[in-house]
Structures are given as structure tokens and as C-alpha cells.
Design an enzyme around this catalytic site. Structure first.
Site, mmCIF file in Angstrom:
data_model
loop_
_atom_site.group_PDB
_atom_site.id
_atom_site.type_symbol
_atom_site.label_atom_id
_atom_site.label_comp_id
_atom_site.label_asym_id
_atom_site.label_seq_id
_atom_site.Cartn_x
_atom_site.Cartn_y
_atom_site.Cartn_z
ATOM 1 N N GLY A 1 -7.006 -25.545 22.991
ATOM 2 C CA GLY A 1 -6.172 -25.759 24.175
ATOM 3 C C GLY A 1 -4.975 -24.822 24.219
ATOM 4 O O GLY A 1 -4.426 -24.569 25.297
ATOM 5 N N GLU B 1 -13.211 -25.222 18.719
ATOM 6 C CA GLU B 1 -13.663 -26.594 18.971
ATOM 7 C C GLU B 1 -15.026 -26.895 18.368
ATOM 8 O O GLU B 1 -15.306 -28.030 17.992
ATOM 9 C CB GLU B 1 -13.706 -26.885 20.482
ATOM 10 C CG GLU B 1 -12.349 -27.003 21.153
ATOM 11 C CD GLU B 1 -11.804 -25.686 21.687
ATOM 12 O OE1 GLU B 1 -12.267 -24.608 21.272
ATOM 13 O OE2 GLU B 1 -10.894 -25.746 22.540
ATOM 14 N N GLU C 1 -6.338 -21.776 25.755
ATOM 15 C CA GLU C 1 -6.586 -22.110 27.165
ATOM 16 C C GLU C 1 -5.288 -22.188 27.960
ATOM 17 O O GLU C 1 -5.247 -21.809 29.134
ATOM 18 C CB GLU C 1 -7.352 -23.437 27.242
ATOM 19 C CG GLU C 1 -8.780 -23.287 26.723
ATOM 20 C CD GLU C 1 -9.464 -24.619 26.475
ATOM 21 O OE1 GLU C 1 -8.853 -25.478 25.788
ATOM 22 O OE2 GLU C 1 -10.582 -24.813 26.969
ATOM 23 N N ALA D 1 -5.271 -28.741 21.557
ATOM 24 C CA ALA D 1 -5.072 -30.143 21.900
ATOM 25 C C ALA D 1 -4.869 -30.927 20.604
ATOM 26 O O ALA D 1 -5.365 -30.526 19.543
ATOM 27 C CB ALA D 1 -6.288 -30.660 22.655
HETATM 28 N N1 CAA Z 1 -4.083 -31.240 16.403
HETATM 29 C C1 CAA Z 1 -3.308 -32.029 15.622
HETATM 30 N N2 CAA Z 1 -2.674 -31.564 14.504
HETATM 31 C C2 CAA Z 1 -2.833 -30.284 14.184
HETATM 32 C C3 CAA Z 1 -3.612 -29.407 14.962
HETATM 33 C C4 CAA Z 1 -4.244 -29.926 16.138
HETATM 34 N N3 CAA Z 1 -4.982 -29.159 16.980
HETATM 35 N N4 CAA Z 1 -3.587 -28.183 14.378
HETATM 36 C C5 CAA Z 1 -2.817 -28.292 13.295
HETATM 37 N N5 CAA Z 1 -2.354 -29.550 13.158
HETATM 38 C C6 CAA Z 1 -1.489 -30.095 12.108
HETATM 39 C C7 CAA Z 1 -2.256 -30.291 10.815
HETATM 40 O O1 CAA Z 1 -2.962 -31.512 10.829
HETATM 41 C C8 CAA Z 1 -1.128 -30.272 9.802
HETATM 42 O O2 CAA Z 1 -0.472 -31.521 9.852
HETATM 43 P P1 CAA Z 1 -0.112 -32.296 8.483
HETATM 44 O O3 CAA Z 1 0.861 -31.371 7.792
HETATM 45 O O4 CAA Z 1 0.513 -33.551 8.958
HETATM 46 O O5 CAA Z 1 -1.380 -32.460 7.735
HETATM 47 C C9 CAA Z 1 -0.162 -29.239 10.391
HETATM 48 O O6 CAA Z 1 -0.507 -29.128 11.771
HETATM 49 C C10 CAA Z 1 -0.316 -27.860 9.768
HETATM 50 O O7 CAA Z 1 -1.674 -27.476 9.845
HETATM 51 P P2 CAA Z 1 -2.547 -27.025 8.606
HETATM 52 O O8 CAA Z 1 -2.071 -27.653 7.339
HETATM 53 O O9 CAA Z 1 -3.992 -27.225 8.947
HETATM 54 O O10 CAA Z 1 -2.195 -25.463 8.574
HETATM 55 P P3 CAA Z 1 -3.095 -24.279 8.031
HETATM 56 O O11 CAA Z 1 -2.199 -23.084 8.011
HETATM 57 O O12 CAA Z 1 -3.792 -24.645 6.760
HETATM 58 O O13 CAA Z 1 -4.242 -24.070 9.131
HETATM 59 C C11 CAA Z 1 -5.090 -23.873 11.381
HETATM 60 C C12 CAA Z 1 -3.904 -23.648 10.427
HETATM 61 C C13 CAA Z 1 -6.248 -22.933 11.010
HETATM 62 C C14 CAA Z 1 -4.604 -23.525 12.793
HETATM 63 C C15 CAA Z 1 -5.571 -25.340 11.315
HETATM 64 O O14 CAA Z 1 -4.448 -26.197 11.453
HETATM 65 C C16 CAA Z 1 -6.568 -25.740 12.358
HETATM 66 O O15 CAA Z 1 -7.752 -25.406 12.228
HETATM 67 N N6 CAA Z 1 -6.122 -26.494 13.380
HETATM 68 C C17 CAA Z 1 -6.992 -27.033 14.420
HETATM 69 C C18 CAA Z 1 -7.401 -25.953 15.420
HETATM 70 C C19 CAA Z 1 -8.356 -26.522 16.424
HETATM 71 O O16 CAA Z 1 -9.438 -26.969 16.114
HETATM 72 N N7 CAA Z 1 -7.970 -26.507 17.712
HETATM 73 C C20 CAA Z 1 -8.767 -27.020 18.788
HETATM 74 C C21 CAA Z 1 -8.336 -28.431 19.123
HETATM 75 S S1 CAA Z 1 -9.419 -29.246 20.281
HETATM 76 C C22 CAA Z 1 -8.970 -28.614 21.794
HETATM 77 O O17 CAA Z 1 -8.041 -27.858 21.919
HETATM 78 C C23 CAA Z 1 -9.790 -29.108 22.971
HETATM 79 C C24 CAA Z 1 -9.504 -28.456 24.267
HETATM 80 O O18 CAA Z 1 -10.176 -27.518 24.632
HETATM 81 C C25 CAA Z 1 -8.471 -28.976 25.173
#
Ligand code: CAA
Length: 258
Positions: free
Chosen positions: A109, A132, A112, A66
């Protein structure tokens, strides 16, 4: 075809393909993307020319979950009013089979969404996780329930409580995915599998999907009764007659979807 901003939509024969297309955000599932995804999938679900669907991302990410930026400032009431995670549940309710083609990250998400599909084809680089907990929440679109049913309690706990990722091979070993293929072939493999299913008797496919999914919500006795009813129901279809006749005549059946 409708113009979308965050997805790309194609048809390949009888297969409807939706590609998540926010590469700069690792295909984070913003409310707009989920709305577009639902619009495209529900369109395919109603289109008689389509027999199965595939959801894919790109090689680096199926989806990183998400959109955290879109919900970072949300209050409880805003989250309730937005019904943010309803879209995931709607995907699981589609009548036609949906295959997730997963390469790279399938997190939060994204994991999921893959699990809301009926089959998962993974590339060797796929990684599944529910991170999360690292942002102070828990999965909200099915993760705690679907992972537990597929993987069992202890591995699901490790993923939900400690953010453990599963590699593609681990996902295969634990039954989370159907198959793992080299990254250059994962989409083609998913499209091929979808094409095979799309060529089968449509009403039987629909009832088979429904019966398997219902097994998660029923007792064994209820599920067996439902299965028996669907099996008998199929005897009212022209395709059942055609299928059995074609077997006897040693030829390929010609399905009508009736
Ligand atoms: N939401 C919004 N933006 C996201 C994102 C997310 N879930 N995941 C990645 N991005 C964005 C980053 O902010 C970044 O944007 P910018 O270049 O503008 O800063 C871009 O994508 C590239 O990401 P990274 O620079 O972080 O890439 P990385 O290779 O260093 O890391 C990663 C990759 C480990 C996947 C890391 O991006 C990460 O941890 N992302 C979040 C994962 C997460 O927590 N997901 C759960 C979301 S909550 C949810 O899903 C709730 C639900 O159950 C419905």
C-alpha cells in the site's frame, strides 16, 4: 491546525506537507493513519493558500504498506464493510497536485500510495515493491493496475507474482519516479518541485492534472477531445489573459486563480 496521532502536518509557503509518522511500524498504513491523511489532504485541497501537496515518510520508510496486524484477523465481510482501500483512491482524486517524497521502503500500500500521487521524488535508498504475494494476497489499492500501466506487463508481473523490488535507479529507468536524489536532499527536492508547481496558474494546473490522469481511462480520441475542451475553457480565465499579456510585456505573470 487539527491534532493528529499518526501524521505530522506543516505548510511551507504554498505547499502543504504531510509526513506519515508511525516510525516504529515503518509507517504501516493503519485505518486511522489513512483517515488522518485524507483529512489533512482534503483540507489542503480546499485551502486557497495551498497550491500543491507533498506526502513523505522518513528516511527509512515512506511506508511498508497497509497495516498487516490491523487486517490479520479480518473476514471477507469485515473487509468489504471497512472499504479499507477507498482512501487510496480518494488520494488519486484530489484536485491539486500531490508529490510523493519517497525514501527507503515504499511497499504494498506504500507503493500504491506513491503511485496515487502525481509525481514521485525518490531518494537513492528508495525501494518499490508489491510483496503482498508473500502474505497470501495481491495488491488491493491499485498496484496491479498502476504498475502495469507504468512499467508494462512483464515487470509488473514479476513484482506482483514474485515480490521483486525495484531500486530507485530501476524505478527511474522505468519511469516510475521523476527523479532520484541523495537521501539528505529528497524532501527538500520534493518541496522545491511542489513550490514551483504551486506558483503556477492554479486553474491551468488543476485541468492539466485532470487531463493527464484521464488519459488512463479514455480512448485517444476521447482524451484529445477532453484536452481541447479544457484548453478552450482556460481562455475564460483572467489568468490566461494575464499569462499571455505578461509574456508580451516580458514580465512575470501575477496569478489570481481566476
Ligand atoms: N504492517 C504492520 N506492521 C509492519 C508492516 C506492515 N505492513 N511492515 C513493518 N511492520 C512493523 C514490523 O512488524 C515491526 O514491528 P515490531 O517491531 O513491533 O515487530 C516493525 O514494523 C519493523 O519491521 P521489521 O522488524 O520487519 O523490519 P525489517 O527491517 O526486518 O524488515 C520489511 C523491513 C522488509 C519492510 C518488513 O517489515 C516487511 O516485509 N514488511 C511488510 C511489507 C508488506 O508485506 N507490505 C504489504 C502489506 S499488505 C498491503 O499493503 C495490501 C494493499 O495492497 C493495500
Amino acid at each position: 491546525m487539527t491534532e493528529y496521532k499518526d501524521i505530522l502536518v506543516e505548510t511551507h509557503g504554498r505547499v502543504g506537507l504531510v509526513r506519515l509518522n508511525r516510525p516504529g511500524a515503518l509507517n504501516a498504513l493503519s485505518p486511522q493513519l489513512m483517515e488522518e491523511l485524507w483529512d489533512a489532504l482534503s483540507g489542503f485541497d480546499q485551502d486557497e493558500a495551498v497550491g500543491a501537496m507533498v506526502i513523505a515518510g522518513n528516511e527509512r520508510a515512506f511506508s511498508a504498506g497497509a497495516d498487516i496486524k490491523a487486517m490479520a484477523d479480518a473476514t471477507l465481510v469485515e473487509m468489504l464493510n471497512r472499504s479499507l482501500t477507498d482512501a487510496w483512491h480518494r488520494v488519486a482524486q484530489l484536485r491539486k497536485p500531490v508529490i510523493a517524497a519517497v525514501s527507503g521502503y515504499a511497499l504494498g500500500g506504500g507503493c500504491e500510495l506513491a503511485m496515487a500521487c502525481d509525481l514521485i521524488v525518490a531518494s537513492e535508498t528508495a525501494q518499490f515493491g508489491q510483496p503482498e504475494i508473500q502474505i497470501g494476497v495481491i495488491p488491493g489499492a491499485g498496484g496491479t493496475q498502476r504498475l502495469t500501466r507504468i512499467l508494462g506487463k512483464h515487470l509488473a508481473m514479476e513484482m506482483v507474482l514474485n515480490g521483486r523490488f525495484l531500486s530507485a535507479q530501476e524505478a527511474l529507468q522505468h519511469g516510475l519516479v521523476n527523479r532520484v536524489v541523495p537521501v539528505e536532499h529528497y524532501l527538500e527536492e520534493a518541496l522545491q518541485l511542489a513550490a514551483q508547481i504551486a506558483d503556477r496558474a492554479p486553474v491551468a494546473v488543476r485541468l492539466g492534472k485532470e487531463a493527464v490522469n484521464k488519459s488512463y481511462e479514455m480512448t485517444l480520441a476521447e482524451g484529445l477531445a477532453l484536452e481541447q475542451k479544457y484548453f478552450y475553457m482556460l481562455f475564460a480565465t483572467e489568468d490566461r489573459q494575464e499569462g499571455m499579456q505578461a509574456f508580451i510585456e516580458k514580465r512575470k505573470p501575477r496569478w489570481k486563480g481566476r
